[in-house]
Design a protein around this motif. Structure first.
Motif, PDB file in Angstrom:
ATOM      1  N   ASP A   1       0.839  -1.196   0.000  1.00 61.31           N
ATOM      2  CA  ASP A   1       0.000   0.000   0.000  1.00 61.31           C
ATOM      3  C   ASP A   1       0.875   1.248   0.000  1.00 61.31           C
ATOM      4  O   ASP A   1       1.918   1.303   0.652  1.00 61.31           O
ATOM      5  N   GLY A   2       0.425   2.250  -0.740  1.00 62.14           N
ATOM      6  CA  GLY A   2       1.158   3.513  -0.784  1.00 62.14           C
ATOM      7  C   GLY A   2       2.329   3.519  -1.729  1.00 62.14           C
ATOM      8  O   GLY A   2       3.068   4.501  -1.780  1.00 62.14           O
ATOM      9  N   THR A   3       2.515   2.441  -2.470  1.00 60.22           N
ATOM     10  CA  THR A   3       3.614   2.389  -3.435  1.00 60.22           C
ATOM     11  C   THR A   3       3.050   2.413  -4.851  1.00 60.22           C
ATOM     12  O   THR A   3       1.884   2.093  -5.083  1.00 60.22           O
ATOM     13  N   MET A   4       3.901   2.790  -5.794  1.00 62.80           N
ATOM     14  CA  MET A   4       3.535   2.794  -7.198  1.00 62.80           C
ATOM     15  C   MET A   4       4.424   1.799  -7.932  1.00 62.80           C
ATOM     16  O   MET A   4       5.656   1.876  -7.830  1.00 62.80           O
ATOM     17  N   SER A   5       3.828   0.859  -8.627  1.00 60.30           N
ATOM     18  CA  SER A   5       4.596  -0.122  -9.391  1.00 60.30           C
ATOM     19  C   SER A   5       4.254   0.020 -10.867  1.00 60.30           C
ATOM     20  O   SER A   5       3.090   0.192 -11.232  1.00 60.30           O
TER      21      SER A   5
ATOM     22  N   THR B   1       8.074   2.635  -6.690  1.00 59.69           N
ATOM     23  CA  THR B   1       8.384   3.908  -6.035  1.00 59.69           C
ATOM     24  C   THR B   1       7.864   3.871  -4.611  1.00 59.69           C
ATOM     25  O   THR B   1       6.674   3.644  -4.368  1.00 59.69           O
ATOM     26  N   ARG B   2       8.791   4.080  -3.675  1.00 61.68           N
ATOM     27  CA  ARG B   2       8.445   4.104  -2.262  1.00 61.68           C
ATOM     28  C   ARG B   2       9.213   5.254  -1.613  1.00 61.68           C
ATOM     29  O   ARG B   2      10.432   5.355  -1.758  1.00 61.68           O
ATOM     30  N   GLY B   3       8.478   6.122  -0.928  1.00 61.73           N
ATOM     31  CA  GLY B   3       9.126   7.233  -0.244  1.00 61.73           C
ATOM     32  C   GLY B   3       9.875   8.166  -1.183  1.00 61.73           C
ATOM     33  O   GLY B   3      10.916   8.724  -0.808  1.00 61.73           O
ATOM     34  N   GLY B   4       9.390   8.316  -2.399  1.00 63.49           N
ATOM     35  CA  GLY B   4      10.016   9.224  -3.356  1.00 63.49           C
ATOM     36  C   GLY B   4      11.197   8.633  -4.091  1.00 63.49           C
ATOM     37  O   GLY B   4      11.800   9.320  -4.927  1.00 63.49           O
ATOM     38  N   ASN B   5      11.522   7.374  -3.830  1.00 61.62           N
ATOM     39  CA  ASN B   5      12.657   6.741  -4.507  1.00 61.62           C
ATOM     40  C   ASN B   5      12.162   5.582  -5.365  1.00 61.62           C
ATOM     41  O   ASN B   5      11.306   4.806  -4.951  1.00 61.62           O
TER      42      ASN B   5
ATOM     43  N   THR C   1       9.186 -11.212  -3.433  1.00 66.50           N
ATOM     44  CA  THR C   1       9.816 -10.075  -4.095  1.00 66.50           C
ATOM     45  C   THR C   1      11.278  -9.938  -3.680  1.00 66.50           C
ATOM     46  O   THR C   1      11.659 -10.299  -2.566  1.00 66.50           O
ATOM     47  N   THR C   2      12.073  -9.405  -4.578  1.00 66.48           N
ATOM     48  CA  THR C   2      13.491  -9.149  -4.324  1.00 66.48           C
ATOM     49  C   THR C   2      13.841  -7.767  -4.831  1.00 66.48           C
ATOM     50  O   THR C   2      13.491  -7.412  -5.962  1.00 66.48           O
ATOM     51  N   ARG C   3      14.523  -6.992  -3.994  1.00 66.48           N
ATOM     52  CA  ARG C   3      14.972  -5.674  -4.417  1.00 66.48           C
ATOM     53  C   ARG C   3      16.281  -5.830  -5.187  1.00 66.48           C
ATOM     54  O   ARG C   3      17.222  -6.454  -4.708  1.00 66.48           O
ATOM     55  N   LEU C   4      16.345  -5.261  -6.409  1.00 65.15           N
ATOM     56  CA  LEU C   4      17.505  -5.441  -7.272  1.00 65.15           C
ATOM     57  C   LEU C   4      18.444  -4.251  -7.279  1.00 65.15           C
ATOM     58  O   LEU C   4      19.634  -4.408  -7.577  1.00 65.15           O
ATOM     59  N   THR C   5      17.931  -3.052  -7.028  1.00 66.77           N
ATOM     60  CA  THR C   5      18.782  -1.854  -6.980  1.00 66.77           C
ATOM     61  C   THR C   5      18.482  -1.096  -5.699  1.00 66.77           C
ATOM     62  O   THR C   5      17.389  -1.190  -5.137  1.00 66.77           O
ATOM     63  N   ASN C   6      19.436  -0.316  -5.258  1.00 63.56           N
ATOM     64  CA  ASN C   6      19.279   0.493  -4.048  1.00 63.56           C
ATOM     65  C   ASN C   6      20.100   1.758  -4.227  1.00 63.56           C
ATOM     66  O   ASN C   6      21.242   1.848  -3.811  1.00 63.56           O
ATOM     67  N   ALA C   7      19.503   2.732  -4.898  1.00 62.66           N
ATOM     68  CA  ALA C   7      20.211   3.962  -5.217  1.00 62.66           C
ATOM     69  C   ALA C   7      19.242   5.133  -5.102  1.00 62.66           C
ATOM     70  O   ALA C   7      18.026   4.957  -5.233  1.00 62.66           O
ATOM     71  N   PRO C   8      19.745   6.339  -4.859  1.00 60.51           N
ATOM     72  CA  PRO C   8      18.865   7.514  -4.752  1.00 60.51           C
ATOM     73  C   PRO C   8      18.335   7.995  -6.096  1.00 60.51           C
ATOM     74  O   PRO C   8      17.544   8.934  -6.151  1.00 60.51           O
ATOM     75  N   SER C   9      18.748   7.361  -7.168  1.00 62.78           N
ATOM     76  CA  SER C   9      18.319   7.745  -8.513  1.00 62.78           C
ATOM     77  C   SER C   9      17.061   6.974  -8.910  1.00 62.78           C
ATOM     78  O   SER C   9      16.556   6.134  -8.177  1.00 62.78           O
ATOM     79  N   ILE C  10      16.564   7.281 -10.110  1.00 59.95           N
ATOM     80  CA  ILE C  10      15.391   6.594 -10.653  1.00 59.95           C
ATOM     81  C   ILE C  10      15.858   5.470 -11.559  1.00 59.95           C
ATOM     82  O   ILE C  10      16.534   5.694 -12.561  1.00 59.95           O
TER      83      ILE C  10
END
Length: 445
Positions: A254-258, A275-279, A292-301
């Motif tokens: 909830d609250g995320t955009m996929s 997109t979660r928390g603006g990232n 689910t698995t997170r593949l990237t972790n960067a402040p960019s898009i």
């Protein structure tokens, strides 16, 4: 036969390397040519109307031969000799071919066929392909069986066989395209998912226009489509069964955009942007388990992911360097390497089914382009240029790219176009209304 095939293919293509121009006498084994340049002169061929072996088959015989010709002509590699120039007439599929009559009109290839109808709405199509100057058949004749409703598919399959035998390229005519059908003014577009044959025929709508839909993507098997919908108010990813039109949403928090989903080559994993928390980062999800698995972790898009054909790597778009550029990383995540270094912004990368090229959208100096580059970023080539070209998708054989083009101004419209990877044979794909965001299916089974 070897000498003829060399002259035939040399007439079709400019060969990329001087080494390929060696005398045929020095060659051993079948000729294999990588086509990297454009056509010198289309190959002249003849396809007389197929013979109707039963009275009811006359309805289909001419239609099928016309679709075969349309497929071949549409590649830009072939030139049909019109029927009024034919000296000979094919009235019996089993009769010997009078090659001298076809040589006289300079037909280098001849396609003959016959159609008969059977009970329960079935049709049977037989065809042969001849090398006119060698005076012999190329490959073996084939017989295809289908329904009257599926007559166009049979025609596409015949054309695929001819295309494959004459060029050595894998076929692509018997395929479909899912896209976003658009209606209404530019500031109030209504969008719904649609599916059609690769040439624009047989359009069917998969969703209504009650909510915004984006980015449809075929599964590797061609039986499912991923897409993004704003039905809930937030962009969420849905999986739709092409045959039943049944659908379900992929789980998201909830609250995320996929958005920007794409299947992995195994058809069991989906990679997407969240997109979660603006990232915005890339994630993968197992369709069966929902893990689910997170593949990237960067402040960019990070967005627009696309797998290599073997599933080992992924190309994606990121603005981590300050502007949108293309990067490649292992499919499970890890260190990413930038591959785009030209002037401008790069996006929507898609890996070729052959694995050798990556297609992309490029914005530079106020123009948009569809281009291709090697997987290491070398040999970048821009194939198109317009006010707005975007969203490339590959034909199943990796030879043709389809994309969407939008015209300028308040009344601007969207259309689908295709282009050969040489940059030649740019043409519009007919659709009933505006169209964008195409995704090409694999060959149908």
């Amino acid at each position: 036969m070897m000498r003829y095939m060399l002259s035939l293919l040399a007439a079709l293509f400019i060969l990329a390397a001087p080494a390929l121009a060696q005398d045929t006498a020095e060659r051993e084994g079948p000729l294999r040519i990588e086509i990297t340049e454009g056509v010198i002169e289309p190959l002249p061929y003849a396809v007389p109307s197929f013979v109707a072996d039963t009275a009811a088959a006359s309805e289909w015989a001419d239609k099928i031969s016309r679709v075969v010709a349309s497929d071949l002509n549409g590649t830009g590699l072939f030139r049909e000799i019109p029927a009024e120039a034919h000296i000979a007439r094919i009235s019996n599929f089993s009769s010997p071919v009078q090659f001298s009559d076809w040589k006289a009109i300079n037909a280098q290839a001849l396609i003959t066929g016959a159609v008969r109808t059977e009970g329960s709405g079935r049709i049977v199509v037989s065809f042969r392909l001849y090398d006119v100057f060698a005076g012999q058949e190329m490959g073996q004749g084939l017989q295809l069986v289908g329904t009257e409703q599926g007559w166009r598919r049979i025609a596409h399959k015949v054309a695929d066989q001819v295309y494959n035998r004459l060029t050595g390229e894998d076929p692509y005519f018997d395929s479909r395209v899912v896209f976003v059908s658009e209606d209404g003014p530019k500031d109030a577009r209504q969008k719904r998912l649609a599916i059609m044959d690769y040439d624009g025929a047989n359009v069917t709508y998969l969703t209504d226009n009650s909510s915004l839909v984006l980015a449809p993507r075929f599964s590797p098997q061609g039986d499912q489509v991923l897409y993004t919908s704003y039905e809930s108010g937030f962009p969420r990813i849905y999986v739709l069964n092409v045959e039943t039109v049944g659908r379900r949403v992929l789980e998201s928090q909830d609250g995320t955009m996929s958005f920007a989903p794409r299947f992995a080559p195994d058809g069991q994993t989906v990679v997407y942007s969240l997109t979660r928390g603006g990232n915005t980062d890339l994630y993968s999800i197992q369709i069966g388990s929902g893990q689910t698995t997170r593949l990237t972790n960067a402040p960019s898009i990070e967005t627009a992911p696309s797998f290599s054909p073997d599933g080992s790597r992924m190309v994606f778009e990121s603005d981590r360097s300050g502007t949108p550029q293309l990067y490649i990383m292992p499919a499970g995540g890890g260190e990413a390497q930038r591959i785009s270094f030209g002037q401008g912004r790069y996006g929507t990368p898609v890996w070729s089914p052959r694995g050798d090229l990556i297609a992309f959208t490029k914005q530079s100096k106020g123009r948009f382009h569809i281009g291709v580059m090697r997987t290491d970023g070398s040999e970048e080539r821009l194939l198109t240029a317009s006010f707005l070209d975007e969203g490339p998708t590959w034909a199943p054989n990796g030879r043709v790219i389809m994309f969407s083009r939008e015209t300028q101004g308040a009344q601007g419209s969207t259309s689908l176009y295709s282009v050969d990877i040489t940059g030649r044979n740019l043409k519009q794909v007919p659709t009933p209304s505006g169209a964008s965001d195409p995704s090409w299916s694999p060959l149908q089974k």
